[in-house]
Design an enzyme around this catalytic site. Structure first.
Site, PDB file in Angstrom:
ATOM      1  N   ASN A 393      29.022  10.300 -26.454  1.00  0.00           N
ATOM      2  CA  ASN A 393      29.922  11.307 -27.006  1.00  0.00           C
ATOM      3  C   ASN A 393      29.308  12.700 -26.921  1.00  0.00           C
ATOM      4  OD1 ASN A 393      31.897  12.757 -28.435  1.00  0.00           O
ATOM      5  ND2 ASN A 393      32.292  11.074 -29.813  1.00  0.00           N
ATOM      6  N   ASP A 394      28.393  13.008 -27.816  1.00  0.00           N
ATOM      7  CA  ASP A 394      27.830  14.363 -27.869  1.00  0.00           C
ATOM      8  C   ASP A 394      27.172  14.780 -26.547  1.00  0.00           C
ATOM      9  OD1 ASP A 394      28.579  14.677 -30.557  1.00  0.00           O
ATOM     10  OD2 ASP A 394      26.790  13.601 -31.221  1.00  0.00           O
TER      11      ASP A 394
END
Length: 464
Positions: A393-394
């Site tokens: 994600n990040d």
């Protein structure tokens, strides 16, 4: 056993530890590195026991507790799932720190047993060493406990901050130096206990403001602390193996922390003093439901992959949670049978600890020559047909390059948005561990696959 023979064998174990670190620097030689480390530790422990001399009742007690502790450790290591490995590492770091504190306490209370003098008249150098070892050990213990609680989800992964936090930390550090000075001057037992208590407190305070996205750095940092604690106690005990081992762990952990910070474009001191995601995190959450996303299923994903000439896999913590690495390997093998080029892109802070993704892929027997670090593969995304993001994600969030107000701004991310098509496997549109929305979800070339990572990957393989 003679002192010269002990020193020689300790030196041999130290060389094996160095070879172990060298082996662990590469996936291809990591098994050999582990073997060197095991042999080195067996030699070091054996020499320590043989150096004790007569088989006294105390020696028997040591063997009993070694057997108990070793059995518990072996059981935990055998049972622990790969998803919980970061928590395990943090927990073991805490035990190393606590062991250093206990040894320092033993040496302070009964210095004659360690040939350090008598109570109230301990050698100055030894007192300094045990004070430093106890302080660093206490910081390591309490800091590792907080890291464990955050990683386990018992405690919030969000940064916990309050007004005057940095000033308080600075004052406590100064207090530790002052207490150490007066402890060496007076050898007061009260000052010794206060020093340990303050060290436990600052270990707690320096970890709570660190957010979840910085946890890989925290793990490597605590690893470094545990090494320095062991080295400090090694000087107190005049144990060559402990000094060498502690120094190797401490320095390698510090170097790894620097590499991790560089991988996130972060200052090491900012990580210690601040925390990722301390800014407002609600803007993305409020607006994401109003932004359109494209969602698909396993059949859509299989169609895109089947018609691709190259696919880049981007694994993340979601893959670890779903234990999808073996299913992913099967999917990739199917793609290769269709003459599709497949490679893996690993971000330095993917997962919850350094090398987390590499270990998972190695567990699934993914060939090492197909796994590439960010710097090696980032330029390839623009020429790839499909990026298959499985739980990351990040580390794929383009906002890190565009929004100066974002808590991850400046962090190098994988340029998956440059692919012709992006398949993003995720359970929901919830933010990553840094607590911010991912702009990649809403790109025109992104197809969201809302499902458990393992189940989705298996379904794609069936459709292929």
């Amino acid at each position: 056993m003679s002192a010269n023979l002990s020193a020689t064998l300790y030196l041999i174990s130290g060389v094996l530890f160095i070879l172990a670190l060298r082996g662990l620097s590469s996936p291809e030689t990591s098994r050999q590195g582990n073997l060197f480390g095991i042999i080195g530790m067996i030699i070091a422990i054996s020499v320590t026991f043989l150096s004790l001399g007569n088989f006294t009742s105390g020696f028997i007690y040591v063997l009993i507790f070694l057997a108990i502790g070793g059995s518990i450790g072996a059981f935990i290591a055998y049972k622990i799932p790969m998803t919980a490995m970061p928590e395990l590492v943090a927990g073991f770091h805490s035990l190393v720190g606590l062991a250093a504190v206990f040894v320092a306490i033993s040496a302070f209370i009964n210095p004659e047993a360690f040939d350090l003098g008598a109570p109230g008249s301990i050698k100055l150098a030894s007192l300094i060493e045990m004070a430093i070892g106890a302080a660093v050990g206490a910081i390591t213990f309490s800091g590792s406990v907080i890291a464990f609680l955050k990683l386990q989800g018992i405690m919030s992964g969000a940064p916990i901050t309050f007004k005057g936090q940095h000033a308080l930390n600075a004052l406590l550090l100064i207090l530790i130096v002052i207490l150490t000075f007066y402890l060496c001057s007076t050898q007061s037992s009260n000052l010794f206990w206060i020093l340990i208590a303050v060290s436990f407190l600052i270990g707690f305070l320096i970890i709570i403001p660190i957010g979840g996205a910085d946890m890989p750095v925290v793990i490597s940092m605590l690893n470094s602390y545990s090494g320095w604690a062991a080295a400090g106690i090694g000087f107190t005990l005049e144990n060559t193996a402990l000094i060498i081992t502690g120094a190797l762990v401490g320095s390698s952990g510090a170097i790894l922390s620097y590499i991790m910070c560089k991988g996130m474009n972060r200052s090491f001191f900012n990580v210690i003093l601040g925390g990722f995601g301390a800014t407002a995190e609600t803007k993305g959450d409020k607006s994401k439901e109003q932004r359109p996303v494209k969602s698909g299923n396993a059949d859509d994903a299989a169609f895109l992959m089947k018609n691709a000439s190259s696919v880049i896999i981007v694994p993340g913590y979601g893959m670890a949670v779903a234990q999808a690495q073996h299913a992913l390997r099967e999917m990739v093998d199917t793609l290769k049978k269709n003459d599709i080029k497949v490679s893996y892109a690993i971000h330095p802070v993917a997962g919850r600890m350094p090398g987390h993704m590499n270990v998972l892929l190695a567990e699934a027997n993914v060939p090492y020559d197909e796994v590439f670090e960010l710097e090696e593969i980032n330029s390839d995304f623009a020429n790839a047909d499909v990026a298959f993001v499985i739980g990351a994600n990040d580390v794929t969030n383009p906002v890190a390059k565009t929004d100066p107000q974002s808590p991850i701004y400046g962090m190098p991310v994988l340029d998956v948005e440059k692919c012709k098509s992006v398949l993003f496997v995720k359970r929901s549109l919830s933010p990553g561990y840094a607590g911010i929305d991912n702009d990649l979800f809403y790109k025109e070339n992104t197809l969201m696959l809302f499902a458990d990572a393992k189940k989705m990957t298996e379904d794609i393989t069936k459709n292929l």
